[in-house]
Design a protein around this motif. Structure first.
Motif, PDB file in Angstrom:
ATOM      1  N   PHE A  57      22.803  70.566  45.687  1.00 26.75           N
ATOM      2  CA  PHE A  57      22.038  69.884  46.738  1.00 26.75           C
ATOM      3  C   PHE A  57      22.874  69.789  48.012  1.00 26.75           C
ATOM      4  N   ASN A  58      23.205  70.962  48.527  1.00 26.93           N
ATOM      5  CA  ASN A  58      24.008  71.024  49.745  1.00 26.93           C
ATOM      6  C   ASN A  58      23.308  71.885  50.790  1.00 26.93           C
ATOM      7  N   ALA A  59      23.701  71.713  52.034  1.00 22.34           N
ATOM      8  CA  ALA A  59      23.007  72.359  53.145  1.00 22.34           C
ATOM      9  C   ALA A  59      23.261  73.861  53.196  1.00 22.34           C
ATOM     10  N   GLN A  60      24.377  74.328  52.647  1.00 19.27           N
ATOM     11  CA  GLN A  60      24.602  75.773  52.617  1.00 19.27           C
ATOM     12  C   GLN A  60      23.570  76.472  51.733  1.00 19.27           C
ATOM     13  N   ARG A  61      23.294  75.897  50.551  1.00 15.50           N
ATOM     14  CA  ARG A  61      22.240  76.458  49.697  1.00 15.50           C
ATOM     15  C   ARG A  61      20.895  76.381  50.398  1.00 15.50           C
ATOM     16  N   MET A  62      20.602  75.248  51.024  1.00 10.05           N
ATOM     17  CA  MET A  62      19.345  75.074  51.747  1.00 10.05           C
ATOM     18  C   MET A  62      19.202  76.119  52.849  1.00 10.05           C
ATOM     19  N   LEU A  63      20.264  76.318  53.632  1.00 11.37           N
ATOM     20  CA  LEU A  63      20.211  77.289  54.718  1.00 11.37           C
ATOM     21  C   LEU A  63      20.001  78.702  54.180  1.00 11.37           C
ATOM     22  N   MET A  64      20.662  79.025  53.086  1.00 10.36           N
ATOM     23  CA  MET A  64      20.487  80.348  52.489  1.00 10.36           C
ATOM     24  C   MET A  64      19.021  80.585  52.138  1.00 10.36           C
ATOM     25  N   GLN A  65      18.351  79.548  51.625  1.00 14.22           N
ATOM     26  CA  GLN A  65      16.937  79.693  51.286  1.00 14.22           C
ATOM     27  C   GLN A  65      16.083  79.874  52.542  1.00 14.22           C
ATOM     28  N   LEU A  83      19.604  65.110  58.720  1.00 11.95           N
ATOM     29  CA  LEU A  83      19.304  66.402  58.099  1.00 11.95           C
ATOM     30  C   LEU A  83      19.436  67.519  59.121  1.00 11.95           C
ATOM     31  N   ALA A  84      18.956  67.292  60.344  1.00  7.39           N
ATOM     32  CA  ALA A  84      19.066  68.310  61.388  1.00  7.39           C
ATOM     33  C   ALA A  84      20.526  68.619  61.693  1.00  7.39           C
ATOM     34  N   GLY A  85      21.334  67.570  61.830  1.00 11.06           N
ATOM     35  CA  GLY A  85      22.750  67.782  62.093  1.00 11.06           C
ATOM     36  C   GLY A  85      23.443  68.505  60.955  1.00 11.06           C
ATOM     37  N   ASP A  86      23.083  68.157  59.724  1.00 11.09           N
ATOM     38  CA  ASP A  86      23.680  68.822  58.569  1.00 11.09           C
ATOM     39  C   ASP A  86      23.272  70.290  58.499  1.00 11.09           C
ATOM     40  N   THR A  87      22.033  70.590  58.873  1.00  6.58           N
ATOM     41  CA  THR A  87      21.560  71.980  58.868  1.00  6.58           C
ATOM     42  C   THR A  87      22.367  72.821  59.846  1.00  6.58           C
ATOM     43  N   LEU A  88      22.554  72.307  61.046  1.00  5.81           N
ATOM     44  CA  LEU A  88      23.307  73.052  62.049  1.00  5.81           C
ATOM     45  C   LEU A  88      24.788  73.139  61.679  1.00  5.81           C
ATOM     46  N   SER A  89      25.315  72.091  61.049  1.00  4.80           N
ATOM     47  CA  SER A  89      26.707  72.152  60.589  1.00  4.80           C
ATOM     48  C   SER A  89      26.874  73.211  59.498  1.00  4.80           C
ATOM     49  N   ALA A  90      25.877  73.329  58.638  1.00  2.98           N
ATOM     50  CA  ALA A  90      25.931  74.359  57.601  1.00  2.98           C
ATOM     51  C   ALA A  90      25.915  75.746  58.223  1.00  2.98           C
ATOM     52  N   ALA A  91      25.110  75.918  59.278  1.00  2.77           N
ATOM     53  CA  ALA A  91      25.079  77.210  59.962  1.00  2.77           C
ATOM     54  C   ALA A  91      26.452  77.544  60.539  1.00  2.77           C
ATOM     55  N   ALA A  92      27.104  76.535  61.101  1.00  6.07           N
ATOM     56  CA  ALA A  92      28.456  76.763  61.626  1.00  6.07           C
ATOM     57  C   ALA A  92      29.425  77.109  60.504  1.00  6.07           C
ATOM     58  N   ASN A 102      15.913  69.764  50.463  1.00  3.19           N
ATOM     59  CA  ASN A 102      16.975  69.412  51.403  1.00  3.19           C
ATOM     60  C   ASN A 102      18.355  69.442  50.737  1.00  3.19           C
ATOM     61  N   GLY A 103      19.371  69.496  51.587  1.00  3.66           N
ATOM     62  CA  GLY A 103      20.745  69.406  51.128  1.00  3.66           C
ATOM     63  C   GLY A 103      21.608  68.768  52.195  1.00  3.66           C
ATOM     64  N   ILE A 104      22.814  68.420  51.842  1.00  2.00           N
ATOM     65  CA  ILE A 104      23.732  67.763  52.775  1.00  2.00           C
ATOM     66  C   ILE A 104      24.877  68.714  53.107  1.00  2.00           C
ATOM     67  N   HIS A 105      25.469  68.510  54.288  1.00  2.00           N
ATOM     68  CA  HIS A 105      26.650  69.283  54.649  1.00  2.00           C
ATOM     69  C   HIS A 105      27.855  68.597  53.997  1.00  2.00           C
TER      70      HIS A 105
END
Length: 573
Positions: free
Chosen positions: A558-566, A36-45, A295-298
């Protein structure tokens, strides 16, 4: 996407996690938390948002899992060459543990997505000037005793802040603690605040200044997931820890340092990782306001090649607008099914080469892969072998693919693996069962894309969120799951998958394990026998339609981009 890039110039978020998965060849993770941590940072990228990741370097990894013919798990250190993957950084910082001064260095890995890079710094104590014990703190993830863990978490939290400063990150807008392991960073921020204010002792104003900087995500309702250390040990390891004074209750919980409570007390924003999990967390920590960000996935990291090819053909520029995946609902069913068969063939060929079990691409295949521990209930589908064998005889052949590690100290988890191995000899010829060892990122990507059904049956309410079913969904694999974690939000019965088991809200009854186990198993068998397997074997177009809905409905949300936006809207600004 432009919103992120426009504002990211003036904001930077430091993301701290005990584990971060950045590459399947780099053993800096054990499971869901690190992925999840890796997916969060990948979404930020992917969206051009400015973050920096901080974790620890583990020279021996979590462990390499071997399972013998009797199902006995043994653990071996992971062998890898650090400087083949990471770049050593020049700064050195020092922290005090016990009566020793420890020198730290950092290694850099850059996550690159869509022409944007996110730096991740892995802290390392394995330097010749350090005491041999301290050098070993860069050994195992989740290894050792309480003293070892507390020292590691001090390196992560206190050392992590100091390293960021030494690397030039003087202005960080938020410090995001991904679980409580890193919550000692609040002490370092408090020290900085006191120095800036010229205070010898912390004041409430200093506490509030730290709170304004901190965000905390709690990931588990399981007691073992919340680290706590006796104050006698804390006093030895961290002699500067504020054990006395009027602010003592901010830092201590009775006679313990509870890392979760430390983070709760010193964060201005707190969230659980699914709507239901936030409700459970508010019951556990009743004096705190706990929001929910599911949570969401990249998606690009977990999307299989065949499904990505469909996206490229039918949803132009989907990588730039991840929510456009909803238009997958118009992809022809025949193409969905053919892409899935490619993924299934790849998985079964891999397993047949590894285990020589002769799995058949035409047979209904279920995947269950996660940490092997009691509350995940890996053996639930084997509760009534007579019923299971009868289903395979009457409806159609069944193939079961299991994978997962048991923590080295989890004896019950290890016994579960042994019992699953023993069950193979009790199954009829219509059922094939395989357990694949050393579950990691690479194996996970094969399984979530290649099975026909993703099975998830933890004991409610202990599944905080779960992301494996999300990874299956983006690849067109529906879930059969108890209504816990994310699946309460993701399940549209018969459209994105199926639910089974007891009413999640009957928490008192959920503690009566024998009753809930037998009822859940019976419901699981009913769903397989009367609904799911008949659709698969008798109406493949209907099954392909459910697969397509998984992608379009769950994959697009259920993706990390939506999660990051929140996180940006609720916690970072």
């Amino acid at each position: 996407m432009n919103h992120f890039k426009k504002n990211s110039v003036s904001r930077i978020i430091a993301y701290f996690s005990m584990e971060i998965a950045v590459d399947e060849r780099i053993p800096t993770y054990s499971g869901g938390l690190g992925i999840l941590a890796g997916d969060t940072l990948s979404a930020a990228a992917s969206v051009g948002f400015s973050m920096v990741g901080v974790s620890l370097l583990y020279r021996k990894g979590y462990f390499f899992q071997r399972i013998d013919e009797n199902g006995v798990q043994t653990e071996e250190p992971v062998e890898w060459i650090v400087d083949d993957f990471l770049v050593e950084q020049q700064p050195r910082v020092k922290i005090q543990l016990e009566n020793r001064e420890i020198t730290l260095r950092a290694w850099l890995y850059e996550i690159e997505q869509m022409d944007h890079k996110i730096p991740v710094y892995f802290l390392d104590t394995d330097l010749p000037e350090n005491d041999p014990y301290d050098r070993g703190l860069s050994g195992f993830l989740y290894g050792g005793d309480d003293r070892y863990r507390l020292c590691q978490e001090a390196v992560l939290g206190i050392g992590g802040v100091r390293m960021l400063r030494a690397l030039g990150y003087k202005k960080i807008d938020r410090f995001h603690m991904n679980e409580g392991h890193s919550s000692l960073l609040t002490l370092e921020l408090l020290r900085e605040q006191m120095v800036e204010a010229g205070h010898d002792q912390a004041s409430w104003e200093d506490i509030e200044a730290v709170r304004a900087l901190c965000v905390f995500t709690t990931h588990t309702p399981v007691a073992a997931g919340h680290d706590k250390f006796p104050l006698s040990l804390v006093k030895q390891v961290l002699p500067f820890f504020p054990l006395h004074g009027e602010l003592r209750d901010i830092f201590c919980c009775g006679d313990y340092l509870n890392m979760t409570y430390l983070a709760l007390n010193l964060s201005h924003y707190i969230n659980g990782v699914a709507k239901r999990h936030s409700e459970v967390s508010r019951m556990l920590f009743s004096h705190y306001e706990i929001d929910a960000i599911t949570n969401g996935i990249h998606v690009p990291s977990w999307l299989s090649g065949p499904i990505q090819k469909l996206f490229d053909e039918h949803i132009p520029r989907w990588k730039e607008d991840i929510f456009s995946i909803r238009y997958a609902i118009s992809i022809p069913l025949k193409e969905i099914w053919e892409a899935h068969l490619i993924n299934k063939r790849l998985l079964l060929d891999f397993i047949n080469r590894q285990k020589n079990v002769g799995m058949d691409i035409d047979h209904f295949t279920i995947g269950f892969a996660r940490r092997m521990t009691a509350y995940k209930r890996p053996e639930l589908i084997f509760t009534n072998l007579e019923r299971l064998n009868s289903i395979a005889k009457s409806v159609g052949p069944l193939q079961l693919i299991f994978a997962g590690k048991a923590h080295p100290k989890d004896e019950e988890g290890k016994k579960i693996i042994q019992r699953i191995h023993a069950i193979r000899h009790l199954l009829g010829p219509e059922i094939k069962l395989v357990f694949i060892e050393n579950y990691d990122l690479a194996l996970a990507k094969r399984i979530v894309a290649g099975v026909d059904l993703w099975l998830n049956n933890p004991q409610p309410p202990f599944e905080a969120s779960g992301t494996s079913g999300m990874k299956a969904a983006i690849n067109g694999v529906p879930s059969l799951s108890v209504l816990d974690g994310w699946w309460i939000e993701g399940c549209i019965e018969g459209t994105t998958g199926w639910s089974f088991g007891m009413d999640l809200f009957q928490l008192k009854e959920s503690k009566e394990n024998a009753l809930s186990l037998n009822r859940d198993a019976s419901d699981l068998y009913d769903k397989l026998e009367k609904l799911i397997m008949p659709i698969f074997y008798n109406n493949p177009d209907s099954y392909a339609s459910i697969m397509r809905s998984c992608i379009a409905i769950n994959g697009s949300f259920f993706n990390a981009q939506r999660m990051l936006m929140q996180y940006v809207l609720k916690a970072y600004y």
